[in-house]
Design an enzyme around this catalytic site. Sequence first.
Site, PDB file in Angstrom:
ATOM      1  CE  LYS A 118      -4.054  -8.051  11.010  1.00  0.00           C
ATOM      2  NZ  LYS A 118      -2.704  -7.881  10.913  1.00  0.00           N
ATOM      3  CE  LYS A 149      -6.351  -3.356   5.747  1.00  0.00           C
ATOM      4  NZ  LYS A 149      -5.121  -5.416   5.898  1.00  0.00           N
ATOM      5  CG  ASP A 163      -6.666  -7.845   7.775  1.00  0.00           C
ATOM      6  OD1 ASP A 163      -5.487  -7.691   8.570  1.00  0.00           O
ATOM      7  OD2 ASP A 163      -7.279  -6.736   7.273  1.00  0.00           O
ATOM      8  CG  HIS A 213      -6.103  -4.160  10.676  1.00  0.00           C
ATOM      9  ND1 HIS A 213      -4.824  -3.914  11.132  1.00  0.00           N
ATOM     10  CD2 HIS A 213      -6.174  -4.804   9.956  1.00  0.00           C
ATOM     11  CE1 HIS A 213      -3.555  -4.754   9.859  1.00  0.00           C
ATOM     12  NE2 HIS A 213      -5.261  -4.899  10.040  1.00  0.00           N
ATOM     13  NE  ARG A 231      -0.213  -9.188   1.975  1.00  0.00           N
ATOM     14  CZ  ARG A 231      -0.440  -8.851   4.214  1.00  0.00           C
ATOM     15  NH1 ARG A 231      -1.405  -9.478   3.895  1.00  0.00           N
ATOM     16  NH2 ARG A 231       0.162  -7.981   3.959  1.00  0.00           N
ATOM     17  NE  ARG A 265      -2.428  -1.767   3.270  1.00  0.00           N
ATOM     18  CZ  ARG A 265      -1.574  -1.163   4.088  1.00  0.00           C
ATOM     19  NH1 ARG A 265      -1.947   0.467   4.217  1.00  0.00           N
ATOM     20  NH2 ARG A 265      -0.960  -1.889   5.749  1.00  0.00           N
ATOM     21  CB  SER A 272       1.838  -5.306   8.715  1.00  0.00           C
ATOM     22  OG  SER A 272       1.179  -6.240   7.059  1.00  0.00           O
TER      23      SER A 272
HETATM   24  N1  LIG Z   1       5.799 -17.107  16.045  1.00  0.00           N
HETATM   25  C1  LIG Z   1       5.202 -17.047  15.244  1.00  0.00           C
HETATM   26  N2  LIG Z   1       4.127 -16.577  15.444  1.00  0.00           N
HETATM   27  C2  LIG Z   1       3.514 -15.817  14.450  1.00  0.00           C
HETATM   28  N3  LIG Z   1       3.875 -15.868  13.150  1.00  0.00           N
HETATM   29  C3  LIG Z   1       4.972 -16.572  12.267  1.00  0.00           C
HETATM   30  C4  LIG Z   1       5.926 -17.230  13.925  1.00  0.00           C
HETATM   31  N4  LIG Z   1       6.946 -16.807  13.608  1.00  0.00           N
HETATM   32  C5  LIG Z   1       7.031 -16.302  11.799  1.00  0.00           C
HETATM   33  N5  LIG Z   1       5.496 -15.839  11.131  1.00  0.00           N
HETATM   34  C6  LIG Z   1       5.513 -15.763  10.423  1.00  0.00           C
HETATM   35  O1  LIG Z   1       4.870 -14.199   9.908  1.00  0.00           O
HETATM   36  C7  LIG Z   1       3.529 -13.975   9.015  1.00  0.00           C
HETATM   37  C8  LIG Z   1       2.405 -13.218  10.524  1.00  0.00           C
HETATM   38  O2  LIG Z   1       2.228 -13.385   9.308  1.00  0.00           O
HETATM   39  P1  LIG Z   1      -0.092 -12.905   8.967  1.00  0.00           P
HETATM   40  O3  LIG Z   1      -0.268 -12.790   7.544  1.00  0.00           O
HETATM   41  O4  LIG Z   1      -0.203 -13.505   9.843  1.00  0.00           O
HETATM   42  O5  LIG Z   1       0.197 -11.432   9.409  1.00  0.00           O
HETATM   43  P2  LIG Z   1      -0.835 -10.490   9.635  1.00  0.00           P
HETATM   44  O6  LIG Z   1      -1.201 -10.319  11.092  1.00  0.00           O
HETATM   45  O7  LIG Z   1      -2.154 -11.541   8.433  1.00  0.00           O
HETATM   46  O8  LIG Z   1      -0.414  -9.114   8.624  1.00  0.00           O
HETATM   47  P3  LIG Z   1      -1.400  -8.212   7.510  1.00  0.00           P
HETATM   48  O9  LIG Z   1      -2.693  -7.562   8.014  1.00  0.00           O
HETATM   49  O10 LIG Z   1      -0.663  -7.903   6.792  1.00  0.00           O
HETATM   50  O11 LIG Z   1      -1.971  -9.209   6.354  1.00  0.00           O
HETATM   51  C9  LIG Z   1       3.710 -15.496   8.543  1.00  0.00           C
HETATM   52  O12 LIG Z   1       4.678 -15.190   7.511  1.00  0.00           O
HETATM   53  C10 LIG Z   1       4.281 -16.413   9.620  1.00  0.00           C
HETATM   54  O13 LIG Z   1       4.897 -17.719   8.351  1.00  0.00           O
HETATM   55  O1  LIG Z   2      -3.573  -4.509   3.496  1.00  0.00           O
HETATM   56  C1  LIG Z   2      -2.486  -5.083   3.608  1.00  0.00           C
HETATM   57  O2  LIG Z   2      -2.138  -4.849   2.167  1.00  0.00           O
HETATM   58  C2  LIG Z   2      -2.527  -6.052   3.626  1.00  0.00           C
HETATM   59  C3  LIG Z   2      -2.630  -5.736   5.148  1.00  0.00           C
HETATM   60  O3  LIG Z   2      -3.898  -6.595   5.334  1.00  0.00           O
HETATM   61  C4  LIG Z   2      -2.114  -4.980   5.924  1.00  0.00           C
HETATM   62  O4  LIG Z   2      -0.924  -3.979   6.227  1.00  0.00           O
HETATM   63  O5  LIG Z   2      -3.048  -4.439   6.763  1.00  0.00           O
HETATM   64 CA   LIG Z   3      -3.390 -11.213   7.150  1.00  0.00          CA
HETATM   65 MN   LIG Z   4      -4.085  -6.460   7.708  1.00  0.00          MN
END
Ligand SMILES: Nc1ncnc2c1ncn2[C@@H]1O[C@H](COP(=O)(O)OP(=O)(O)OP(=O)(O)O)[C@@H](O)[C@H]1O
Ligand SMILES: O=C([O-])CC(=O)C(=O)O
Ligand SMILES: [Ca+2]
Ligand SMILES: [Mn+2]
Length: 669
Positions: free
Chosen positions: A373, A332, A388, A351, A453, A187, A369
């Site tokens: 989550k 978003k 999310d 979020h 992604r 973004r 991010s």
């Molecule tokens: N101990 C851990 N706990 C959680 N995630 C881990 C850990 N170790 C490594 N990771 C990695 O960290 C990343 C967490 O990313 P995730 O997609 O869950 O993020 P998100 O919070 O959903 O972010 P976004 O809002 O950007 O989607 C994954 O690639 C996961 O494999």
């Molecule tokens: O919005 C995006 O590109 C990915 C995401 O979920 C975040 O950054 O929270």
């Molecule tokens: Ca996510």
């Molecule tokens: Mn997100």
Amino acid sequence: MASNGPQNGGDFSFATSNVAKGRNGLPKIQTAKEKEDEICHDDSAPPVKAQTLDELHSLQKKKSAPTTPIKSPQAVGGFSSLISEEERQKQQLQSISASLASLTRETGPKVVKGDPARSGETPRLSSVTHHHYTPSFAVSDSSLKFTHILYNLSPAELYEQAIKYEKGSFITSTGALATLSGAKTGRSPRDKRVVKDETTEDELWWGKGSPNIEMDEHTFLVNRERAVDYLCSLEKVFVNDQFLNWDPNHRIKVRIVSARAYHSLFMHNMCIRPTPEELENFGTPDFTIYNAGQFPCNRYTHYMTSSTSIDLNLARREMVILGTQYAGEMKKGLFSVMHYLMPKRGILSLHSGCNMGKEGDVALFFGLSGTGKTTLSTDHNRYLIGDDEHCWSDNGVSNIEGGCYAKCIDLSGEKEPDIWNAIKFGTVLENVVFDEHYREVDYSDKSVTENTRAAYPIEYIPNAKIPCVGPHPKNVILLACDAFGVLPPVSKLSMAQTMYHFISGYTALVAGTEDGIKEPTATFSACFGAAFIMLHPTKYAAMLAEKMKKHGATGWLVNTGWSGGSYGSGNRIKLPYTRKIIDAIHSGELLNANYSKTEVFGLEIPTEINGVPSEILDPVNTWSDKKAYKDTLLKLGGLFKKNFEVFQNYKIGTESKLTEEILAAGPNF
Ligand SMILES: Nc1ncnc2c1ncn2[C@@H]1O[C@H](COP(=O)(O)OP(=O)(O)OP(=O)(O)O)[C@@H](O)[C@H]1O
Ligand SMILES: O=C([O-])CC(=O)C(=O)O
Ligand SMILES: [Ca+2]
Ligand SMILES: [Mn+2]
């Protein structure tokens, strides 16, 4: 050297072996039947029911399930007058043409439904010209052309469109659609603009720290016109009519107009998909996105500081995207809209990820991010409500979306089986690298970006809870990926601490690894998503405190980042350990554990957890250099204090007591 040609001076003949030889020396072909008078066919299936190839092709496709007739809006009383399918199609096209209307010409483009490549062979093509009035002097070439509308296409149709017309679109070995998002692979928060008018001036959060960078109504219209003209100049555009929010009382109708099949499939997966009947009754959308991402904004335009602009106009209920094809902007962008609309109705937008245990115990997972989550809410032993974006209303929680958006870097089938298995036909895979022949994805490859992604419909996760709603949360888990390695893997929070950490919204990641070891950088993003909130953070915080108190939820802080040292010397906490910690929160084991208090942050940490080595629970044990630990801890504490300064003068909620408690709940030294 071995040769494939005949050997021994051209003495070449078929092998004789024991096959019966015919008169010419070739083996005689025996037909099954010996009888002289029977004709031999090459197969036994009945012949095709077509006289020509065109007819054969027309047999291949049958009309989609007939849509039921709808009541006309004029129908009153007990009488329900039915409108014809033709009339319904016309109304739908009129609505789309109105969406695409230029505001200066006051007329919509001529739109026609269907693929332009197929128009010759589509007899049920219906078209409409949308005219409020057409002054003859305003006629330009653009008003003479048709724009083809590809309306709510299916994943299969969108695959074909993407593969045929969009460079960089391929089917991977597991059936996902691999795409490239172009120059932008994440973004662009600094290019976001929000229209400041009499209403939003007072309602929204503006100024330092706010994600809402102002623009005026006129500039919005300039950019809107640019996007609409670009879209209408194309031969075809994709239109998605879908929903947001699984809570039926607060469902929002969204229309997304875009130029790429990739964008259409992404939103198909991420928003809630209407049933054919719901689509029929869709009517006018509540919010419309014009995604002209391939086309830049004009930097001579006021307020523009780059060739990218993501513009939100709440009064017009519209969003314009110019100069970025990153699909997350749409996702978003709509989330920002929900962050405005829902609190107005007393509903808290979050979020966060969300899942539910077999006993109906709901947990929320907040975090910036990359903090986990999606990874942690996708739990094979629990029902996934969403990964999310959620709403918390008086009725409980509801997912805003119809799909998930998982990070793919270093994804493995062993560690994250449900996400791994969701990457199949229908899933959009952004910016991944794959083997050119077998199309096997190399999830460790960062050649295009680290932010690779996968976007898939939520029902691709076997334990998805459909409809995606649940009761009031029992646990509120705040995730931080602490690359400094000083926050404990888990701590139990008081209400004031929960609010302090929610408002702080801390995480720390490592910017880049190319030039060797880099210092982690702390990020503070209010409400774990300052980039998307529209009101002042204290508004959301007050609502969260009120709801947590009312429903007796417990707050937790979980560090999914480093242990045993900062980035460079320590290691990221193993995912199986984090999962055990989360299990212990869900089961209630941690609620009744023994606790000790940490210095500086004053966090309550458990002394033991099933399946987790006790020595890692207090980070001081994992650092060999105790002085380095203390210095790093104080450094991070200082960063928290500094960040919180801007919130010192705000009141949170109605009681002053809460505000004071929150201010006191941060690091103390
Ligand atoms: N101990 C851990 N706990 C959680 N995630 C881990 C850990 N170790 C490594 N990771 C990695 O960290 C990343 C967490 O990313 P995730 O997609 O869950 O993020 P998100 O919070 O959903 O972010 P976004 O809002 O950007 O989607 C994954 O690639 C996961 O494999
Ligand atoms: O919005 C995006 O590109 C990915 C995401 O979920 C975040 O950054 O929270
Ligand atoms: Ca996510
Ligand atoms: Mn997100």
